[in-house]
Write an enzyme that holds these catalytic residues in place. Structure first.
Site, PDB file in Angstrom:
ATOM      1  CD  GLN A  59      -3.262  -0.515   2.013  1.00  0.00           C
ATOM      2  OE1 GLN A  59      -2.870  -0.305   3.156  1.00  0.00           O
ATOM      3  NE2 GLN A  59      -4.497  -0.859   1.730  1.00  0.00           N
TER       4      GLN A  59
ATOM      5  CB  SER B  39      -3.600   4.780  -3.880  1.00  0.00           C
ATOM      6  OG  SER B  39      -4.368   3.648  -4.161  1.00  0.00           O
TER       7      SER B  39
ATOM      8  CE1 TYR C  38      -8.621  -0.889 -10.203  1.00  0.00           C
ATOM      9  CE2 TYR C  38      -8.022  -3.204  -9.984  1.00  0.00           C
ATOM     10  CZ  TYR C  38      -7.683  -1.856  -9.912  1.00  0.00           C
ATOM     11  OH  TYR C  38      -6.420  -1.494  -9.554  1.00  0.00           O
TER      12      TYR C  38
HETATM   13  P1  NAD Z   1     -10.722   3.196 -10.939  1.00  0.00           P
HETATM   14  O1  NAD Z   1      -9.783   4.328 -11.153  1.00  0.00           O
HETATM   15  O2  NAD Z   1     -10.521   1.925 -11.664  1.00  0.00           O
HETATM   16  O3  NAD Z   1     -12.201   3.682 -11.283  1.00  0.00           O
HETATM   17  C1  NAD Z   1     -12.755   4.824 -10.678  1.00  0.00           C
HETATM   18  C2  NAD Z   1     -14.170   4.525 -10.269  1.00  0.00           C
HETATM   19  O4  NAD Z   1     -15.033   4.532 -11.417  1.00  0.00           O
HETATM   20  C3  NAD Z   1     -14.381   3.165  -9.596  1.00  0.00           C
HETATM   21  O5  NAD Z   1     -14.923   3.364  -8.312  1.00  0.00           O
HETATM   22  C4  NAD Z   1     -15.351   2.456 -10.529  1.00  0.00           C
HETATM   23  O6  NAD Z   1     -16.236   1.603  -9.841  1.00  0.00           O
HETATM   24  C5  NAD Z   1     -16.077   3.626 -11.153  1.00  0.00           C
HETATM   25  N1  NAD Z   1     -16.849   3.320 -12.363  1.00  0.00           N
HETATM   26  C6  NAD Z   1     -16.527   2.500 -13.392  1.00  0.00           C
HETATM   27  N2  NAD Z   1     -17.523   2.468 -14.303  1.00  0.00           N
HETATM   28  C7  NAD Z   1     -18.493   3.307 -13.864  1.00  0.00           C
HETATM   29  C8  NAD Z   1     -19.779   3.681 -14.369  1.00  0.00           C
HETATM   30  N3  NAD Z   1     -20.247   3.208 -15.510  1.00  0.00           N
HETATM   31  N4  NAD Z   1     -20.516   4.555 -13.634  1.00  0.00           N
HETATM   32  C9  NAD Z   1     -20.044   5.033 -12.460  1.00  0.00           C
HETATM   33  N5  NAD Z   1     -18.849   4.705 -11.943  1.00  0.00           N
HETATM   34  C10 NAD Z   1     -18.078   3.849 -12.626  1.00  0.00           C
HETATM   35  O7  NAD Z   1     -10.804   2.894  -9.380  1.00  0.00           O
HETATM   36  P2  NAD Z   1      -9.672   2.996  -8.268  1.00  0.00           P
HETATM   37  O8  NAD Z   1      -9.673   4.345  -7.717  1.00  0.00           O
HETATM   38  O9  NAD Z   1      -8.397   2.444  -8.803  1.00  0.00           O
HETATM   39  O10 NAD Z   1     -10.251   2.017  -7.189  1.00  0.00           O
HETATM   40  C11 NAD Z   1     -10.628   0.709  -7.570  1.00  0.00           C
HETATM   41  C12 NAD Z   1     -10.733  -0.205  -6.368  1.00  0.00           C
HETATM   42  O11 NAD Z   1      -9.440  -0.461  -5.838  1.00  0.00           O
HETATM   43  C13 NAD Z   1     -11.553   0.325  -5.224  1.00  0.00           C
HETATM   44  O12 NAD Z   1     -12.306  -0.752  -4.735  1.00  0.00           O
HETATM   45  C14 NAD Z   1     -10.529   0.751  -4.225  1.00  0.00           C
HETATM   46  O13 NAD Z   1     -11.029   0.745  -2.908  1.00  0.00           O
HETATM   47  C15 NAD Z   1      -9.495  -0.306  -4.442  1.00  0.00           C
HETATM   48  N6  NAD Z   1      -8.163   0.076  -3.977  1.00  0.00           N
HETATM   49  C16 NAD Z   1      -7.475  -0.811  -3.207  1.00  0.00           C
HETATM   50  C17 NAD Z   1      -6.208  -0.490  -2.759  1.00  0.00           C
HETATM   51  C18 NAD Z   1      -5.432  -1.440  -1.901  1.00  0.00           C
HETATM   52  O14 NAD Z   1      -5.958  -2.388  -1.432  1.00  0.00           O
HETATM   53  N7  NAD Z   1      -4.145  -1.208  -1.727  1.00  0.00           N
HETATM   54  C19 NAD Z   1      -5.637   0.722  -3.091  1.00  0.00           C
HETATM   55  C20 NAD Z   1      -6.362   1.587  -3.891  1.00  0.00           C
HETATM   56  C21 NAD Z   1      -7.618   1.249  -4.336  1.00  0.00           C
END
Ligand code: NAD
Length: 407
Positions: free
Chosen positions: A127, A133, A230
Site C-alpha cells: 500500500q 492511489s 474494480y
Molecule cells: P478506478 O480508477 O478503476 O475507477 C474509478 C471509479 O469509477 C471506480 O470506483 C469504478 O467503480 C467507477 N466506475 C466504473 N464504471 C463506472 C460507471 N459506468 N458509472 C459510475 N462509476 C463507474 O478505481 P480505483 O480508484 O483504482 O479504485 C478501484 C478499487 O481499488 C476500489 O475498490 C478501491 O477501494 C481499491 N483500492 C485498493 C487499494 C489497496 O488495497 N491497496 C488501493 C487503492 C484502491
C-alpha cells in the site's frame, strides 16, 4: 550503491522522483545520491536542498547517470537518457507500458532492469508503494479545486447583509480513490455533494463522507465489482437506466467531476452532449478520465472547452502534476518504500530478490529481454498472454492506462 535522480524530459511533467526527505533516507541506507541539476525545480525543490540532504548535484543526465546502479524517474526514460544509463542498472519509474512495446524493447536492449511502479499489486504490504492511489487521491482533490476555480459562483452557502448565496451542487461520478477525495474536498468547501458509482461498496463510503448516493441499484449493480475491486463494464440496459437517472440529476448540478474507469476498456461515456446542454449556464464539468477517452461528451485532453451557453468542460492532463510538490513528495515516498526492499541492509548494496511478488509484478525488462508476461512478444514464453503476477491482464492494463491519467 549509487542512485541517480534524473530530470524529467517530458515538458508536461513537473514532478520529480526524489525529495530531500527521501534523499536523506537513501543516504542513511548507505547510498551515494546524485541529483541532476534543476530536477526538482518545477516541484519547488532547489538543488541546494538536495545538497543539504546529502546529495551531490550533476550538471547533466549523463553525469548524473554515469556509474549509477539505480536510476529514479517519474516517467519512462527517453531514448537519449537510456544511452546515458549503464548496462545492468536498475531503473524505477511510472513506465506506462501498455501500447509502448517498442519503448520497452529499447529499455531491454539498453540492458537496464526496468521496474514499473504502477504495476505494484494492490496488497496490504504494498500500500505504501501504491502510486496509483497516491496520485489519484491528489487528482481527485485538484479536480474540485479546478472546478471551483472555473465556476463563477461560490461553493459554500453564504449569509451576507446583501442576501443569501446558495451552496453549489457538486456531483461526483465514479467513487474510487480520486472520487472519494473529490467528495471530501467538495464537502470541505461547503458544497451539497452527491455521488454515483456502479460498485455497491461505494454506497456506504459515499454516505460516510456526508454525501448522498445516487445510483441504479438493480440486480446487475449488486454484482458490478470484480474480485480485484474494480468495476465491470455494464450492460447496455443498465447504461440506459443509468443515463436516464443521471440526465434528470445532472440538470440540477453546478459542478460535475467524473473519474470513472473500467480495467482494460475505454472510459465509460457517462455524460452525453444533451446532458451537458441541460446544465445551467456557467456550470462546470471536470473530466479526470479525459486521457482514457473521457467520461464527458466533448471533453478534450489538455483543454477547457466552453460551449455557447457558457458551460465549461475541463480536460486537464497530468492532474497530479498540477500539485507537483505534493505529488512528488508522495511519489518519492512510494519509490523509497519499494527501493528499500531491493537493498541488502548489511552490504548496503542492491540485492534484488527476483522471486519476490512485488519484484515479479513490476519488473518489465532484465538481461536484455522484456520479461513481464503481459508485454513479452507473442510466443516468447509460457503465459505470454496472461500476467504471471496475480493481476489480470485487464487489471494490469487498468493500472497502466490509469497511470497516464495520473502521470
Ligand atoms: P478506478 O480508477 O478503476 O475507477 C474509478 C471509479 O469509477 C471506480 O470506483 C469504478 O467503480 C467507477 N466506475 C466504473 N464504471 C463506472 C460507471 N459506468 N458509472 C459510475 N462509476 C463507474 O478505481 P480505483 O480508484 O483504482 O479504485 C478501484 C478499487 O481499488 C476500489 O475498490 C478501491 O477501494 C481499491 N483500492 C485498493 C487499494 C489497496 O488495497 N491497496 C488501493 C487503492 C484502491
Amino acid at each position: 550503491m549509487r542512485i541517480a535522480v534524473l530530470s524529467e524530459t517530458d515538458p508536461g511533467e513537473p514532478r520529480v522522483a526524489a525529495v530531500p526527505e527521501t534523499v536523506k533516507k537513501f543516504v542513511a541506507l548507505g547510498a551515494d545520491v546524485v541529483v541532476q541539476s534543476d530536477a526538482g525545480k518545477l516541484a519547488g525543490v532547489l538543488d541546494g536542498e538536495y545538497e543539504a540532504a546529502g546529495a551531490t548535484i550533476a550538471g547533466s543526465a549523463e553525469d548524473a547517470a554515469r556509474d549509477a546502479d539505480l536510476v529514479l524517474k517519474v516517467r519512462r526514460p527517453a531514448a537519449e537518457e537510456l544511452s546515458a544509463i549503464r548496462k545492468g542498472a536498475v531503473v524505477v519509474a511510472i513506465m506506462d507500458p501498455y501500447g509502448h512495446e517498442a519503448e520497452l524493447k529499447a529499455m531491454a536492449e539498453a540492458g537496464v532492469s526496468a521496474f514499473s511502479m504502477e504495476l505494484m499489486p494492490r496488497i496490504t504490504r504494498a500500500q505504501v508503494m501504491d502510486v496509483l492511489s497516491s496520485q489519484a487521491n491528489l487528482a481527485g482533490y485538484r479536480a474540485v479545486v479546478d472546478g471551483a476555480a472555473e465556476y463563477g459562483r461560490s461553493l459554500p452557502m453564504m449569509m451576507t447583509a446583501a442576501g443569501t448565496v446558495p451552496a453549489a451542487r457538486v456531483f461526483i461520478m465514479g467513487v474510487g480513490v480520486a472520487g472519494l477525495q473529490a467528495i471530501a474536498t467538495a464537502r470541505r468547501l461547503g458544497a451539497v455533494v452527491t455521488a454515483t458509482d456502479v460498485r455497491p461498496a461505494t454506497k456506504e463510503q459515499v454516505e460516510s463522507l456526508g454525501a448522498k448516493f445516487v445510483a441504479v441499484e438493480d440486480e446487475e449493480f449488486k454484482s458490478a465489482e470484480t474480485k480485484g475491486g474494480y468495476a465491470k463494464e455494464m450492460s447496455a440496459e443498465y447504461q440506459k437506466k443509468q443515463a436516464e437517472l443521471v440526465a434528470s440529476h445532472i440538470a440540477k448540478q453546478d459542478i460535475v467531476i467524473t473519474t470513472a474507469l473500467i480495467p482494460g476498456r475505454p472510459a465509460p461515456k457517462l455524460v452525453s452532449a444533451e446532458m451537458v446542454s441541460s446544465m445551467k449556464p456557467g456550470s462546470v464539468l471536470v473530466d479526470l478520465a479525459v486521457e482514457r477517452g473521457g467520461n464527458v461528451a466533448g471533453a478534450k485532453a489538455g483543454e477547457i472547452v466552453t460551449d455557447e451557453r457558457g458551460v465549461k468542460i475541463v480536460g486537464h492532463t497530468n492532474v497530479p502534476g498540477r500539485l507537483a510538490a505534493t505529488a512528488s513528495s508522495l511519489y518519492a515516498r512510494n519509490l523509497y518504500a519499494f527501493v528499500e526492499t531491493l537493498v541488502d541492509k548489511e552490504s548496503k548494496a542492491l540485492a534484488i530478490k527476483w522471486d519476490d511478488e512485488l519484484v515479479k509484478a513490476t519488473i518489465l525488462t532484465r538481461d536484455g529481454e522484456v520479461v513481464h508476461d503481459s508485454f513479452r512478444a507473442k510466443g516468447d514464453g509460457p503465459g505470454s498472454e496472461a500476467s504471471s503476477v496475480g493481476l489480470s491482464k485487464s487489471e494490469a492494463n487498468q493500472s497502466s492506462t490509469q497511470s497516464s491519467a495520473t502521470a
